[in-house]
Design an enzyme around this catalytic site. Structure first.
Site, PDB file in Angstrom:
ATOM      1  N   ASN A  31       0.859  -1.188   0.000  1.00 16.15           N
ATOM      2  CA  ASN A  31       0.000   0.000   0.000  1.00 16.15           C
ATOM      3  C   ASN A  31       0.891   1.233   0.000  1.00 16.15           C
ATOM      4  O   ASN A  31       2.128   1.123  -0.034  1.00 16.15           O
ATOM      5  CB  ASN A  31      -0.978  -0.026   1.186  1.00 16.15           C
ATOM      6  CG  ASN A  31      -0.273  -0.083   2.541  1.00 16.15           C
ATOM      7  OD1 ASN A  31       0.858   0.391   2.704  1.00 16.15           O
ATOM      8  ND2 ASN A  31      -0.931  -0.675   3.530  1.00 16.15           N
ATOM      9  N   ASP A  40      -5.528  -8.058   1.491  1.00 12.88           N
ATOM     10  CA  ASP A  40      -5.679  -9.503   1.299  1.00 12.88           C
ATOM     11  C   ASP A  40      -6.535  -9.796   0.067  1.00 12.88           C
ATOM     12  O   ASP A  40      -6.238 -10.696  -0.720  1.00 12.88           O
ATOM     13  CB  ASP A  40      -6.360 -10.133   2.522  1.00 12.88           C
ATOM     14  CG  ASP A  40      -5.501 -10.088   3.775  1.00 12.88           C
ATOM     15  OD1 ASP A  40      -4.282  -9.876   3.651  1.00 12.88           O
ATOM     16  OD2 ASP A  40      -6.061 -10.273   4.875  1.00 12.88           O
ATOM     17  N   LYS A  69       1.703   3.442   2.262  1.00 15.53           N
ATOM     18  CA  LYS A  69       2.617   3.548   3.408  1.00 15.53           C
ATOM     19  C   LYS A  69       3.780   2.566   3.248  1.00 15.53           C
ATOM     20  O   LYS A  69       4.951   2.933   3.467  1.00 15.53           O
ATOM     21  CB  LYS A  69       1.850   3.272   4.698  1.00 15.53           C
ATOM     22  CG  LYS A  69       2.684   3.310   5.976  1.00 15.53           C
ATOM     23  CD  LYS A  69       1.781   3.143   7.185  1.00 15.53           C
ATOM     24  CE  LYS A  69       2.575   3.174   8.501  1.00 15.53           C
ATOM     25  NZ  LYS A  69       3.404   1.968   8.686  1.00 15.53           N
ATOM     26  N   GLU A  70       3.478   1.331   2.860  1.00 13.00           N
ATOM     27  CA  GLU A  70       4.531   0.323   2.697  1.00 13.00           C
ATOM     28  C   GLU A  70       5.459   0.676   1.536  1.00 13.00           C
ATOM     29  O   GLU A  70       6.676   0.431   1.617  1.00 13.00           O
ATOM     30  CB  GLU A  70       3.896  -1.047   2.468  1.00 13.00           C
ATOM     31  CG  GLU A  70       3.178  -1.593   3.693  1.00 13.00           C
ATOM     32  CD  GLU A  70       2.164  -2.670   3.375  1.00 13.00           C
ATOM     33  OE1 GLU A  70       1.701  -3.345   4.319  1.00 13.00           O
ATOM     34  OE2 GLU A  70       1.795  -2.825   2.183  1.00 13.00           O
TER      35      GLU A  70
END
Length: 333
Positions: free
Chosen positions: A202, A272, A204-205
């Site tokens: 995402n 997921d 942030k990642e």
């Protein structure tokens, strides 16, 4: 075309390897503050258990009509028994390693009046023992020939470790037709994911993996290229929440897929759903753009529901029929 793609998902196989956890919900109401400390007293009226982590990924695949094989570890405890029962109830094929040295990972969420009061985690983080790792690779060697796509579902609990990846990637790459390897990353483990086929962070990642701020188109492109430089992955899908997805097919082919969410109640488990849908579509032989577009529709379905939800083929058919075809655009600097 997309409607036909939904039908094509049925019956295809995806292997899921990763951190298994049990999502435990205690729901009730608050009528008073504790005399022992200034905290609310929750009168529990309902309790439920759901598959979390890699289990939720597998459940998403099963609900879409696919045939997942879930590989993970559980403790030799009551929570492990509950988790195995949930897998059976969801129709999942499993190969679960029982680890008597640590408890089954449980996340207990206490909810009052539809608001989370506190979360309590029970876990022990660490890699598998050498003997458990050997057992895991016997399972993998037995089952790899049947699976064209593998998901590594990493929640940072230790199942995906350097020792695992040092054995796993050579095993996969040695096959005459290597399966595709998709990874839902955890920032602490980024350097383990070299040479994988698709990474699905995402925003942030992606920012943490690139060590760059991510806010607009140019910064997303810069972060994506930094991740390619760091990991030499083949493709990258950055999920952008309400702004859709950025799909990198290599460093320089970047396309934006707009979101299909009509309403957003809860983003729990959306990542997921994205990786599960994309993996199943790839197992069915679809190209990456079609697979990610389908995943975007599925994510739009689940964020409109509360809790870690999943999409069914009927949900996708309804959403696709109601919404216009996505306007996928090429991104350049």
């Amino acid at each position: 075309m997309i409607l036909e793609a939904v039908k094509a998902l049925k019956g295809h196989k995806v292997m899921i390897i990763g951190d298994l956890m049990l999502d435990h919900y205690l729901m009730g109401g608050v009528e008073r503050i504790s005399p022992e400390a200034p905290v609310p007293v929750v009168q529990v009226k309902e309790e439920s258990f759901l598959l979390g982590g890699a289990g939720n990924v597998a459940r998403n695949i099963a609900d879409l009509g696919g045939k997942p094989l879930l590989i993970g570890a559980v403790g030799t405890d009551r929570n492990g028994e509950i988790l195995e029962s949930l897998c059976e109830h969801a129709g999942l094929s499993t190969r679960l390693i029982q680890d008597g040295g640590r408890p089954t990972t449980v996340k207990t969420r206490i909810i009052a009046h539809n608001q989370q009061v506190v979360r309590v985690d029970q876990e022990r983080v660490g890699p598998l023992s050498p003997a458990e790792m050997d057992t895991l690779f016997l399972i993998l060697e037995e089952n790899l020939p049947d699976f064209p796509v593998i998901i590594l579902s990493d929640y940072g609990k230790g199942f995906i470790s350097k020792a695992f990846m040092d054995r796993f990637m050579p095993l996969v790459q040695a096959r005459s037709t290597p399966p595709l390897v998709l990874v839902d990353p955890k920032t602490v483990n980024y350097d383990l994911y070299r040479d994988v086929d698709l990474l699905t962070p995402n925003t942030k990642e992606a920012s943490e993996g690139a060590n760059l701020p991510v806010s607009d188109r140019s910064s997303i492109i810069a972060a994506g290229r930094a991740i390619f430089d760091r990991l030499n992955c083949r493709n990258l899908l950055i999920t952008l929440g309400p702004d859709g997805m950025a799909l990198f097919e290599g460093r320089d082919s970047i396309r934006h897929i707009p979101t299909f969410a009509r309403k957003v109640f809860d983003v729990t488990g959306a990542g997921d759903t994205v990786i599960a849908t994309a993996a199943l579509a790839l197992a069915a032989g679809m190209d990456l753009l079609t697979a990610c577009t389908l995943a975007n529709y599925a994510a739009g379905v689940v964020v409109g529901q509360v809790g870690a939800a999943s999409a069914t083929p009927e949900d996708l058919d309804e959403t696709i029929a109601e919404l216009p075809e996505p306007q996928v655009t090429a991104w350049t600097e």
